[in-house]
Scaffold this motif. Structure first.
Motif, short mmCIF file in Angstrom:
data_model
loop_
_atom_site.label_atom_id
_atom_site.label_comp_id
_atom_site.label_asym_id
_atom_site.label_seq_id
_atom_site.Cartn_x
_atom_site.Cartn_y
_atom_site.Cartn_z
N HIS A 82 -16.28 15.25 45.79
CA HIS A 82 -15.40 15.85 44.79
C HIS A 82 -16.14 16.54 43.65
CE1 HIS A 82 -12.55 12.71 46.51
NE2 HIS A 82 -11.97 13.85 46.77
N VAL A 83 -17.47 16.56 43.69
CA VAL A 83 -18.23 17.25 42.64
C VAL A 83 -17.88 18.74 42.57
CG1 VAL A 83 -20.54 18.02 41.98
CG2 VAL A 83 -20.13 15.61 42.49
N PRO A 84 -17.85 19.49 43.70
CA PRO A 84 -17.53 20.94 43.60
C PRO A 84 -16.16 21.20 43.00
CG PRO A 84 -18.47 20.41 45.75
CD PRO A 84 -18.17 19.10 45.09
N LEU A 85 -15.15 20.40 43.39
CA LEU A 85 -13.79 20.63 42.88
C LEU A 85 -13.72 20.39 41.38
CD1 LEU A 85 -10.78 21.17 43.44
CD2 LEU A 85 -10.51 18.71 43.80
N VAL A 86 -14.31 19.28 40.91
CA VAL A 86 -14.26 18.96 39.49
C VAL A 86 -15.10 19.95 38.68
CG1 VAL A 86 -14.78 17.20 37.76
CG2 VAL A 86 -13.77 16.53 39.93
N THR A 87 -16.19 20.44 39.25
CA THR A 87 -17.00 21.45 38.57
C THR A 87 -16.18 22.72 38.33
OG1 THR A 87 -19.02 20.59 39.57
CG2 THR A 87 -19.11 22.82 38.68
N GLN A 125 -5.67 15.03 36.05
CA GLN A 125 -5.87 14.46 37.38
C GLN A 125 -4.78 14.94 38.34
OE1 GLN A 125 -6.19 10.23 36.22
NE2 GLN A 125 -8.23 10.28 37.14
N GLU A 126 -3.55 15.07 37.84
CA GLU A 126 -2.48 15.63 38.66
C GLU A 126 -2.78 17.08 39.02
OE1 GLU A 126 2.30 15.37 38.37
OE2 GLU A 126 1.34 16.56 36.80
N HIS A 127 -3.36 17.81 38.06
CA HIS A 127 -3.77 19.20 38.32
C HIS A 127 -4.84 19.25 39.41
CE1 HIS A 127 -5.11 23.29 37.71
NE2 HIS A 127 -6.30 22.87 37.30
N LEU A 128 -5.76 18.28 39.40
CA LEU A 128 -6.77 18.22 40.45
C LEU A 128 -6.14 18.03 41.82
CD1 LEU A 128 -9.80 16.05 39.20
CD2 LEU A 128 -9.72 18.51 39.60
N LEU A 129 -5.19 17.12 41.91
CA LEU A 129 -4.51 16.89 43.18
C LEU A 129 -3.79 18.15 43.66
CD1 LEU A 129 -3.05 13.32 42.51
CD2 LEU A 129 -4.93 13.91 44.06
N THR A 130 -3.19 18.88 42.72
CA THR A 130 -2.52 20.13 43.08
C THR A 130 -3.53 21.17 43.57
OG1 THR A 130 -0.81 19.71 41.42
CG2 THR A 130 -0.99 21.95 42.25
N ALA A 131 -4.65 21.28 42.87
CA ALA A 131 -5.68 22.25 43.27
C ALA A 131 -6.28 21.89 44.61
CB ALA A 131 -6.77 22.31 42.20
N ASN A 132 -6.33 20.60 44.93
CA ASN A 132 -6.90 20.14 46.20
C ASN A 132 -5.89 20.22 47.35
OD1 ASN A 132 -9.32 19.14 47.43
ND2 ASN A 132 -8.30 17.16 47.68
N GLY A 133 -4.63 20.55 47.04
CA GLY A 133 -3.61 20.66 48.07
C GLY A 133 -2.92 19.35 48.38
N ASP A 134 -3.19 18.29 47.61
CA ASP A 134 -2.55 17.01 47.86
C ASP A 134 -1.15 16.93 47.25
OD1 ASP A 134 -4.85 16.03 49.13
OD2 ASP A 134 -5.77 15.55 47.20
N LEU A 135 -0.85 17.78 46.26
CA LEU A 135 0.47 17.82 45.63
C LEU A 135 0.96 19.27 45.60
CD1 LEU A 135 0.15 15.45 42.52
CD2 LEU A 135 1.36 14.99 44.65
N PRO A 136 2.26 19.49 45.71
CA PRO A 136 2.78 20.86 45.56
C PRO A 136 2.69 21.30 44.10
CG PRO A 136 4.59 19.30 45.73
CD PRO A 136 3.33 18.52 45.98
N PRO A 137 2.62 22.60 43.85
CA PRO A 137 2.54 23.08 42.46
C PRO A 137 3.76 22.65 41.66
CG PRO A 137 2.01 24.84 44.02
CD PRO A 137 2.55 23.70 44.82
N ALA A 138 3.53 22.24 40.41
CA ALA A 138 4.62 21.83 39.53
C ALA A 138 5.37 23.07 39.03
CB ALA A 138 4.08 21.04 38.35
#
Length: 288
Positions: A82-87, A125-138
Motif C-alpha cells: 500500500h506504499v504506492p497508493l498512500v504516496t 481512509q474512506e477516500h483511500l478505499l474509494t481510490a483503491n476501488g474497494d468502495l464506490p465513489p461518495a
C-alpha cells in the motif's frame, strides 16, 4: 514448585532459564499497516536491530512510516503493498478558520471540515478505499438528492452550514491575497529578469566577437564557459553531437587544460545552466 538455588541448579534448568530470558528480551513488537482492512504486520524491534524476525511474514523489508505531521497524530506504518497508493494520496491535516479540521490530500481531494480531527483521518481512509476501488465513489455534498430538507434542519446542522460558509469565505480571501502577492512579485521580477537578459546577451556578444582566444587564460576560460557556454547547448531531441558542435566534453577539456579541480568544473557547469535557463525564461516571457 520449589525454585532451585545456585547450588541445586542443573544444566537443563540453566538452559531453560536462558531460553526464557532470551524469549522475553526478543519478544516481537508488531506494527500493523494503517490501510483500512489490511492485517499485514512487521516486527519493529527485529527490523531496527537488523535481526531475522520470529516469522518470515513479519519482515520489515519495504515498510514505510507515516510521520506524525500527517492526519495521524501518533504516526502510522505502511506495508509494501500500500506504499504506492498512500504516496499518491499523502494526507496533510488542515485546521480551518472555524476551528474545524479537514484533509489536504495530494490528489486534490478535500472533505468537508469536521469538529474532531480523528474523524478527518477516518474520512481520508474512506477516500483511500474509494481510490483503491474497494468502495464506490461518495455522492458530492452539493447533490440535491442528499441535501437535508429545510424542515429537518436543526441548530447543529445550520451551525455546520454556517461554519462551511465561513471557511469558504476565508478561502476566498486567502486566494485573493495569494493572487495579489503573486502579481506584485511578478511585476517586480519580470523587468529585473528582462534587464539581466539584455546585459548577459551584451556580454556574450562582446566575448564572441573578440578576436582573442578565450581558452588560453584560466580566468578567460572560466568567463567563456559561464557566459557563452563551453559545451554544445542544442536541445533538439534529434541532435547528435558531432565535429560541427562543441560536444559535451569541452568543459572537462578546459578543466584539464588549466588543472581546474573537478568540483569547480561541476560548479561552472551549474552556473552556466542557471544563466542559460534565465535567458531562456526571459525569452519565453518576451514571446508570450
Amino acid at each position: 514448585m520449589t525454585q532451585p538455588t545456585l547450588a541445586t541448579l542443573t544444566e537443563d534448568q540453566l538452559a531453560d532459564l536462558i531460553a526464557e530470558a532470551a524469549a522475553y528480551r526478543n519478544q516481537p513488537s508488531l506494527r500493523t499497516c494503517l490501510f483500512p482492512g489490511c492485517i499485514k504486520q512487521y516486527d519493529a524491534i527485529s527490523h531496527m536491530d537488523g535481526r531475522t524476525p520470529p516469522r518470515p511474514e513479519w519482515s520489515g523489508a519495504g515498510w514505510h512510516i507515516l510521520k506524525t505531521s500527517s492526519v495521524f497524530t501518533d504516526g502510522g506504518h505502511l506495508c509494501p503493498l500500500h506504499v504506492p497508493l498512500v504516496t499518491t494520496h499523502m494526507p496533510r491535516l488542515v485546521k480551518t478558520p472555524s476551528g474545524r479540521y479537514t484533509v489536504d490530500c495530494a490528489c486534490g481531494w478535500m472533505p468537508p471540515a469536521q469538529r474532531w480531527h480523528r474523524l478527518a483521518a477516518t474520512l481520508w481512509q474512506e477516500h483511500l478505499l474509494t481510490a483503491n476501488g474497494d468502495l464506490p465513489p461518495a455522492p458530492p455534498t452539493t447533490d440535491p438528492k442528499h441535501r437535508v430538507p429545510l424542515a429537518e434542519h436543526t441548530d447543529a446542522t445550520l451551525e455546520e452550514l454556517y461554519d462551511r460558509l465561513w471557511d469558504a469565505e476565508s478561502d476566498g480571501t486567502e486566494a485573493r491575497d495569494v493572487a495579489r502577492t503573486s502579481l506584485r512579485a511578478y511585476s517586480q521580477a519580470v523587468p529585473a529578469l528582462l534587464g539581466a537578459k539584455t546585459s548577459l546577451e551584451a556580454l556574450r556578444q562582446r566575448i564572441t566577437l573578440d578576436s582573442r582566444d578565450w581558452t588560453n587564460d584560466k580566468t578567460d576560460a572560466w568567463l567563456w564557459a559561464i557566459l557563452v557556454g563551453a559545451n554544445c547547448e542544442n536541445t533538439d531531441p534529434d541532435h547528435t553531437h558531432n565535429e560541427d558542435c562543441a560536444g559535451d566534453q569541452a568543459l572537462w577539456d578546459l578543466g584539464r587544460q588549466h588543472n581546474i579541480p573537478t568540483d569547480q568544473v561541476i560548479r561552472t557547469g551549474h552556473l552556466r545552466w542557471w544563466i542559460a535557463n534565465a535567458v531562456n525564461v526571459a525569452q519565453q516571457i518576451e514571446g508570450a
